[in-house]
Design a protein around this motif. Structure first.
Motif, short mmCIF file in Angstrom:
data_model
loop_
_atom_site.label_atom_id
_atom_site.label_comp_id
_atom_site.label_asym_id
_atom_site.label_seq_id
_atom_site.Cartn_x
_atom_site.Cartn_y
_atom_site.Cartn_z
N LEU A 13 0.71 -1.19 -0.06
CA LEU A 13 -0.17 -0.02 -0.07
C LEU A 13 0.78 1.11 0.00
CD1 LEU A 13 -2.78 -0.86 2.49
CD2 LEU A 13 -2.87 -1.04 -0.18
N SER A 14 1.99 1.16 0.75
CA SER A 14 3.13 2.28 0.72
C SER A 14 3.37 2.54 -0.76
CB SER A 14 4.18 2.26 1.77
OG SER A 14 3.61 2.27 2.81
N PHE A 15 3.68 1.61 -1.52
CA PHE A 15 4.27 1.48 -3.02
C PHE A 15 3.22 2.36 -3.43
CE2 PHE A 15 4.60 -0.39 -7.04
CZ PHE A 15 6.05 0.07 -7.47
N ILE A 16 2.20 1.95 -3.56
CA ILE A 16 1.20 2.12 -4.53
C ILE A 16 0.97 3.87 -4.23
CG2 ILE A 16 -1.48 2.21 -4.70
CD1 ILE A 16 -1.51 -0.71 -4.44
N GLY A 17 0.77 4.12 -2.65
CA GLY A 17 0.86 5.54 -2.82
C GLY A 17 1.72 6.49 -3.18
N GLU A 155 0.08 12.58 -1.46
CA GLU A 155 -0.89 13.44 -1.01
C GLU A 155 -2.23 12.81 -0.63
OE1 GLU A 155 -0.56 16.63 -1.10
OE2 GLU A 155 1.50 16.39 -1.73
N PRO A 156 -3.18 13.35 0.31
CA PRO A 156 -4.33 12.78 0.61
C PRO A 156 -5.33 12.39 -0.30
CG PRO A 156 -4.21 15.20 1.33
CD PRO A 156 -2.85 14.77 0.80
N THR A 157 -5.25 13.13 -1.43
CA THR A 157 -6.28 13.21 -2.70
C THR A 157 -5.78 13.50 -3.83
OG1 THR A 157 -7.44 15.18 -2.59
CG2 THR A 157 -8.14 13.76 -1.03
N SER A 158 -6.21 13.42 -4.85
CA SER A 158 -5.67 13.74 -6.46
C SER A 158 -6.36 15.13 -6.71
CB SER A 158 -5.84 12.70 -7.49
OG SER A 158 -7.01 12.08 -7.57
#
Length: 343
Positions: A13-17, A155-158
């Motif tokens: 999940l860290s990699f994805i973020g 970032e929290p969102t895109s």
């Protein structure tokens, strides 16, 4: 640079973020694998309509299968929908369809993660098991620490941030006056004038004058002219409907498309609310071409905020909701090279 090793779901999940640059919302993220080596990363909005699961799965598979080295994938499904006890996980029909379409292409699903608002868990839990971990655990993963050390952030969102428009009354009046002039022209002559003006802007390295910007905004108010101007953007000599749906044999000129987006954002700053919808929708469409589905959806919504009855924005957003991917993004030779996010 040392290679990263993904050891557990928190690492993944860290990699994805960090790869996307933001924490996904209502998204499916797939990562192709060749044995234990990571390949392509795909983020795609979850379908917002029922009944499109198979079509959605086929479009996702068409992109993933373009990684010819892939023999398996892992996925993470991000949603605020909560699983009910004893019931299948949310979007189970979508994952079932994807499993089948991937299998037809010789690709298996190695693992999946269900990511809620506060916790994550294995997508396919054994009956009677509850294995939920706090999302905050990803902050302490080894992969997250390594990315932060390299200067990366999530970032929290895109969410997009538009430049502020001037909303000057004289700008609106000037556009309306120019629209009157366009009405007085023969249709084919108006299209040709708009085409010539737009091509000169796309070929230039400078922002246009205020008068030319006013003319551009006015031309975009006419659907038949707008479609021609959109087809002019990628720099491809093929039928306009092939270009608009990204179904061309010739790859687009992505630097030209990026410049077109900058020109349209410049035009937006000089647009009044009653004239902004065509400009915002076209920018959204460009983001769809680039594979940035979440941003495309945001631009369509912003267009509808300014004009709820703007049909082109509504139809384009419905296309995104059905999971339709721009054709260029199904081919690594024509896809936008930095895209990691798709409709």
């Amino acid at each position: 640079m040392n290679a990263l090793t993904i050891k557990d779901p928190a690492d993944l999940l860290s990699f994805i973020g960090h790869t996307l640059g933001f924490w996904p919302k209502e998204s499916l993220v797939c990562i192709t694998l060749n044995e234990n080596k990571v390949g392509a990363t795909l983020r795609i909005d979850l379908p917002r309509q029922t009944g499109h699961e198979l079509h959605y799965a086929k479009t996702v598979t068409s992109y993933l299968a373009s990684d010819t080295n892939a023999n398996s994938i892992v996925f993470a499904l991000y949603t605020s929908s909560r699983p009910e006890p004893g019931q299948p996980k949310p979007h189970a029909a979508t994952i079932a369809a994807l499993t089948g379409t991937l299998a037809e292409n010789g690709i298996t699903i190695r693992d999946g993660i269900f990511v809620g608002e506060d916790t994550y868990s294995p997508y396919d839990e054994e009956p009677g098991q509850i294995l939920a971990f706090p999302v905050s655990k990803t902050q302490y993963s080894q992969v997250n620490a390594e990315f932060i050390y390299r200067g990366s952030t999530i970032e929290p969102t895109s969410n997009i941030a538009l430049p502020p428009p001037t909303h000057r009354a004289e700008h609106a009046t000037a556009v309306e006056n120019y629209m009157t002039t366009i009405h007085a022209d023969f249709a084919h002559l108006a299209v040709q004038k708009a085409h010539d003006l737009w091509m000169s802007m796309l070929d230039s390295q400078d922002y246009p004058t205020d008068n030319d910007t006013t003319a551009l905004i006015a031309y975009f108010q006419f659907p038949h002219i707008r479609d021609q101007l959109m087809a002019d953007i990628p720099g491809i000599d093929e039928p306009p409907h092939h270009i608009l749906f990204a179904q061309t044999q010739t790859p687009p000129q992505w630097s030209r498309i990026e410049w077109a987006q900058q020109l349209l954002l410049h035009a937006y700053t000089r647009s009044s609310p009653q004239h902004a919808a065509p400009i915002l929708t076209t920018i959204g469409y460009i983001n769809w071409w680039q594979g940035r589905g979440s941003k495309a959806h945001q631009y369509m919504q912003l267009a509808l905020d300014t004009n709820p009855g703007y049909r082109f924005a509504r139809l384009s957003d419905q296309m995104l909701g059905a999971g339709i991917i721009a054709g260029w993004n199904s081919n690594k030779d024509t896809a936008y090279k930095t895209h990691l996010d798709m409709p």
